[in-house]
Motif scaffolding. Structure first.
Motif, short mmCIF file in Angstrom:
data_model
loop_
_atom_site.label_atom_id
_atom_site.label_comp_id
_atom_site.label_asym_id
_atom_site.label_seq_id
_atom_site.Cartn_x
_atom_site.Cartn_y
_atom_site.Cartn_z
N THR A 1 -97.69 -31.77 106.64
CA THR A 1 -97.14 -32.98 105.51
C THR A 1 -98.28 -33.55 104.71
O THR A 1 -98.25 -33.68 103.56
CB THR A 1 -96.12 -33.62 106.10
N HIS A 2 -99.09 -33.83 105.61
CA HIS A 2 -100.25 -34.96 104.91
C HIS A 2 -101.29 -34.09 104.01
O HIS A 2 -101.66 -34.27 102.82
CB HIS A 2 -101.02 -35.70 105.83
N GLN A 3 -101.57 -33.00 104.68
CA GLN A 3 -102.34 -31.81 103.91
C GLN A 3 -101.43 -31.49 102.40
O GLN A 3 -102.31 -31.51 101.46
CB GLN A 3 -102.62 -30.47 104.53
N MET A 4 -100.16 -31.12 102.53
CA MET A 4 -99.66 -30.78 101.25
C MET A 4 -99.28 -31.91 100.39
O MET A 4 -99.66 -31.63 99.16
CB MET A 4 -98.07 -30.47 101.67
N HIS B 1 -99.07 -27.06 94.30
CA HIS B 1 -99.48 -27.10 95.66
C HIS B 1 -98.93 -26.30 96.64
O HIS B 1 -99.41 -25.81 97.45
CB HIS B 1 -99.10 -28.79 96.22
N ARG B 2 -97.74 -25.86 96.28
CA ARG B 2 -97.18 -24.65 97.03
C ARG B 2 -97.83 -23.55 96.63
O ARG B 2 -98.01 -22.54 97.70
CB ARG B 2 -95.34 -24.85 96.53
N PHE B 3 -98.17 -23.20 95.36
CA PHE B 3 -98.96 -21.90 95.11
C PHE B 3 -100.25 -21.99 95.97
O PHE B 3 -100.50 -20.89 96.38
CB PHE B 3 -99.15 -21.90 93.47
N LEU C 1 -109.33 -26.55 104.24
CA LEU C 1 -108.76 -27.49 104.98
C LEU C 1 -109.91 -28.76 105.34
O LEU C 1 -109.49 -29.77 105.36
CB LEU C 1 -108.23 -27.07 106.62
N GLY C 2 -111.18 -28.39 105.47
CA GLY C 2 -112.21 -29.20 105.86
C GLY C 2 -112.26 -30.00 104.60
O GLY C 2 -112.75 -31.07 104.43
#
Length: 192
Positions: free
Chosen positions: A47-50, A75-77, A95-96
């Motif tokens: 959730t936080h990354q999204m 963001h979903r793409f 992700l880093g």
């Protein structure tokens, strides 16, 4: 030159260098079609990354007189492309980069990236871009480059980007194959 014009130019130049335009468009439209068909979370980003990706994408292409990256669901793409198209190494790098956004935000403003004002988010993104370009010798191979590319690709292959901003009409006007053509009036440069 407007900011969006510059981003469109930069995005098309870097993307076209690696992959033919029609393949990029096909990938983008297929991805958006999948996202429309299945509204459930993919689950690759937590959730936080999204939320971080959504906030960063919206700062890269904010709403103006047309909707921004959030409405285009960049963001979903990004999540779908990172999950299915990126190598494991590139996924880790991306992700880093999200962790780096929070680290920079905490150092500069004592809050996470998603908690910052738009101006503060812009300052963090500008610093990240500067470092990617100056310190690392260019954008290639950086999380910042991937984030910008995903935002631009996601936006300009979405309904919002194609039809609302670029005003491309995928359905041509009326076809009149047997219409009678009259000769141009004399004196208007016509031959008839």
């Amino acid at each position: 030159m407007l900011r969006r014009d510059l981003l469109r130019l930069l995005g098309s130049v870097s993307a076209l260098a690696a992959i033919p335009a029609e393949e990029l468009l096909a990938l983008g439209t297929r991805t958006h079609a999948r996202l429309r068909a299945d509204r459930s979370p993919l689950g690759f980003f937590d959730t936080h990354q999204m939320h971080t990706v959504a906030a960063a994408c919206e700062r890269i292409l904010p709403a103006t007189d047309t909707p921004g990256a959030f409405v285009a669901e960049c963001h979903r793409f990004a999540e779908l492309i990172v999950a299915e198209q990126f190598t494991p190494e590139r996924q880790r790098r991306f992700l880093g980069g999200l962790v780096e956004l929070d680290t920079r935000s905490s150092a500069l403003h004592q809050r996470l990236f998603v908690q910052l004002t738009a101006a503060q988010q812009d300052s963090v993104l500008s610093a990240m871009e500067f470092d990617a370009y100056v310190t690392e010798g260019g954008f290639d191979g950086t999380a910042w480059r991937d984030l910008k590319w995903l935002t631009l690709q996601g936006y300009y292959t979405s309904y919002v980007g194609i039809e609302e901003e670029l005003r491309v009409n995928p359905v041509p006007g009326r076809y009149e194959g047997c219409a009678v053509l009259e000769p141009a009036p004399a004196g208007n440069g016509g031959e008839g």
